[in-house]
Design an enzyme around this catalytic site. Structure first.
Site, short mmCIF file in Angstrom:
data_model
loop_
_atom_site.label_atom_id
_atom_site.label_comp_id
_atom_site.label_asym_id
_atom_site.label_seq_id
_atom_site.Cartn_x
_atom_site.Cartn_y
_atom_site.Cartn_z
CD GLU A 149 -2.76 1.02 0.08
OE1 GLU A 149 -3.44 0.08 -0.50
OE2 GLU A 149 -2.74 2.26 -0.65
CB CYS A 274 5.31 5.13 7.10
SG CYS A 274 3.45 4.66 7.27
C1 UGA Z 1 4.16 7.85 3.43
C2 UGA Z 1 4.35 7.43 1.87
O1 UGA Z 1 4.29 8.81 1.10
C3 UGA Z 1 3.35 6.62 1.43
O2 UGA Z 1 3.30 6.10 0.10
C4 UGA Z 1 3.23 5.23 2.27
O3 UGA Z 1 2.13 4.43 1.83
C5 UGA Z 1 3.27 5.71 3.52
O4 UGA Z 1 4.31 6.40 4.25
C6 UGA Z 1 3.20 4.12 4.34
O5 UGA Z 1 4.20 3.57 4.34
O6 UGA Z 1 2.16 3.75 5.11
P1 UGA Z 1 2.89 9.42 5.13
O7 UGA Z 1 3.88 8.88 6.19
O8 UGA Z 1 1.36 9.24 5.28
O9 UGA Z 1 3.02 8.35 3.60
O10 UGA Z 1 3.42 10.79 4.51
P2 UGA Z 1 3.95 11.80 3.49
O11 UGA Z 1 3.08 12.75 2.99
O12 UGA Z 1 4.89 10.87 2.81
O13 UGA Z 1 4.74 12.56 4.40
C7 UGA Z 1 6.15 11.98 5.26
C8 UGA Z 1 6.59 12.90 6.04
O14 UGA Z 1 7.45 13.62 5.14
C9 UGA Z 1 5.69 13.99 6.64
O15 UGA Z 1 6.23 14.51 7.97
C10 UGA Z 1 5.80 15.44 5.82
O16 UGA Z 1 5.68 16.54 6.50
C11 UGA Z 1 7.24 15.30 5.07
N1 UGA Z 1 7.67 15.69 3.99
C12 UGA Z 1 6.99 15.24 2.81
C13 UGA Z 1 8.32 16.60 3.77
O17 UGA Z 1 9.03 17.31 4.79
N2 UGA Z 1 8.68 17.22 2.34
C14 UGA Z 1 8.18 16.86 1.25
O18 UGA Z 1 8.41 17.40 0.07
C15 UGA Z 1 7.20 15.60 1.54
#
Ligand code: UGA
Length: 451
Positions: A149, A274
């Site tokens: 997923e 994650c």
């Molecule tokens: C992440 C992955 O994006 C999903 O594809 C995966 O399914 C999921 O983990 C999982 O393994 O269950 P998620 O943890 O919900 O999803 O959140 P993201 O949107 O990826 O963000 C993760 C972190 O990175 C957040 O703290 C966000 O603020 C940070 N982030 C994201 C940044 O600092 N910069 C960015 O450009 C993108």
């Protein structure tokens, strides 16, 4: 088709509600009585846009039900989804307790022809282990298809219904056909949508492969995403030292077709339940195979270093943290979720408190943080900002984008604004008479004409 989804956490609830939405009859299994009570009344047990609407719709149409016992629904199911947590049980060893208990609970009622679909992120090879265990216990083959997923919290429904790609790892062609049939409305984008606020159709790529490659793909995707963010944050620190603007750098870099623009937003460091867990498990599995995971470990360490750097930077800008009052806007690890697991915002609050600052936080949905019981949480951002020496934007919730900067300046004691997500327009901040500091962006002092 008749589907059973075992484990209604983040992934399971979204899978159950979305699969009901695209036309299947779904029974979600959840053993936690509190969560079950929520689900049965159409409420998501966590904050996730659009999910409650989907749950209510499924319950009302009778295509979605919830139970705590899988043995009633499993005998009639075509497909059984395993959506259980496999947390880091220490030193990067994923705990399989929940998955094993779930498999044991359905063994007596499985029948030939059924297919297990595993969405849990388990150690490499775990799907094979489950398949061979079922072969031994049931006396017949129960195919296990790895279906990793990739949904993100905050956009989980959208990501599930309109994904970039769906991945199926199977060594049984018939089982693969059954799973693809269940996903057909999503693959073809043929279900009715739009009324529920979803985007336009976006036909996903379908990747069919062996189980092991599908398993690795999940870890690899998270490792790539986390490494991009760690790298842009390191570049941000270099920009900070040399007077460049990381947002402009990221834009220019992302326009290179080989690199692309996604996951290049510098900020407070990545968090959530994650990334770090999956990287730790991947690193452990590398070591177990005699491979030193230098890069993966660096990505984790760089993230920790970056989080420390932001806290130190705020201290520097304030000329010390002891006795200073800091307003922290946002506690969730990202917007549109109430999840504070490994939240960089929460870690920042802890660091500021440990350095002697008085911290008052606000978050649109997080009302308390169990790990930091002393943290003062205010019901309104302006209350958090009252008498603050500094305001720090820690989670880029949409509602903070329109915050009245003049009103903010009016209630603050000091003038420092730290935009730790680089999501505010610096001009709006300085025009209100406040000093703007982003992450890897040149600081801008208040304009003389500011109020
Ligand atoms: C992440 C992955 O994006 C999903 O594809 C995966 O399914 C999921 O983990 C999982 O393994 O269950 P998620 O943890 O919900 O999803 O959140 P993201 O949107 O990826 O963000 C993760 C972190 O990175 C957040 O703290 C966000 O603020 C940070 N982030 C994201 C940044 O600092 N910069 C960015 O450009 C993108």
């Amino acid at each position: 088709m008749r589907l059973v989804v075992i484990g209604c956490g983040y992934v399971g609830t979204v899978v159950a509600a979305s699969m009901a939405r695209v036309g299947h009859t779904v029974v979600g299994i959840e053993v936690d009585p509190e969560k079950l009570a929520y689900l049965r009344t159409g409420r998501a047990p966590f904050h996730e846009p659009r999910l409650s609407a989907l749950l209510k719709d499924g319950l009302a149409r009778g295509s979605l039900t919830f139970d705590d016992d899988p043995t009633t629904a499993v005998p009639d199911a075509d497909l059984i989804f395993l959506c259980l947590a496999s947390p880091n049980g220490g030193e990067g060893r994923a705990s399989m307790t929940q998955v094993e208990a779930a498999v044991a609970s359905i063994e007596p009622v499985l029948r030939p022809g059924q297919v297990l679909v595993s969405k849990s992120t388990m150690p490499l090879g775990a799907n094979e282990t489950i398949a061979s265990r079922l072969r031994d216990r049931c006396g017949f083959e129960v195919p296990v298809v790895a279906n990793p997923e990739f949904l993100r919290e905050g956009t989980a429904v959208q990501d599930f219904l309109h994904p970039d790609r769906v991945v199926f790892g199977a060594d049984d062609v018939q089982a693969l056909d059954v799973v693809i049939r269940a996903y057909r409305p999503i693959i073809d984008q043929s279900f009715e949508f739009g009324a529920d606020g979803s985007d336009l159709a976006r036909a996903p790529q379908v990747v069919t492969t062996d189980r092991r490659s599908a398993e690795v793909m999940k870890f690899a995707a998270n490792a790539f995403l986390a490494s991009r963010i760690s790298l842009i944050n390191e570049i941000a620190r270099i920009c900070d030292a040399h007077g460049a603007d990381v947002d402009i750098v990221a834009r220019g870099v992302g326009l290179d077709g080989r690199i692309g623009p996604a996951y290049l937003q510098a900020g407070l460091g990545w968090g959530g339940s994650c990334f770090d867990k999956d990287l730790a498990i991947l690193a452990r599995q590398a070591r177990d195979a005699g491979i030193e995971p230098d890069l993966i470990e660096s990505v984790r360490h760089a993230n920790q270093a970056h989080r420390r750097w932001v806290a130190d930077r705020i201290g520097e800008l304030l000329g010390g943290l002891a006795g200073r009052r800091v307003a922290l806007l946002g506690l969730a690890f990202k917007p549109d979720t109430d999840d504070v697991r490994d939240s960089p915002a929460v870690e920042l609050a802890q660091r500021l408190l440990a350095a002697g600052a008085e911290v008052c936080a606000h978050d649109p949905v997080v009302a308390k943080v169990a790990a930091v019981p002393d943290l003062e949480i205010c019901p309104h951002p302006m209350l958090a900002a009252e008498r603050a020496d500094a305001v720090v934007l820690a989670t880029e919730w949409a509602e903070y984008a329109t915050l009245d900067m003049h009103a903010l300046a009016g209630v603050m004691r000091g003038t420092l604004v730290v935009d730790a997500r680089n999501s505010w327009d610096p001009r709006r901040v300085v025009d209100a008479g406040l000093d703007y500091h982003g992450i890897g962006r040149p600081g801008i002092a208040a304009t003389a004409g500011g109020s």
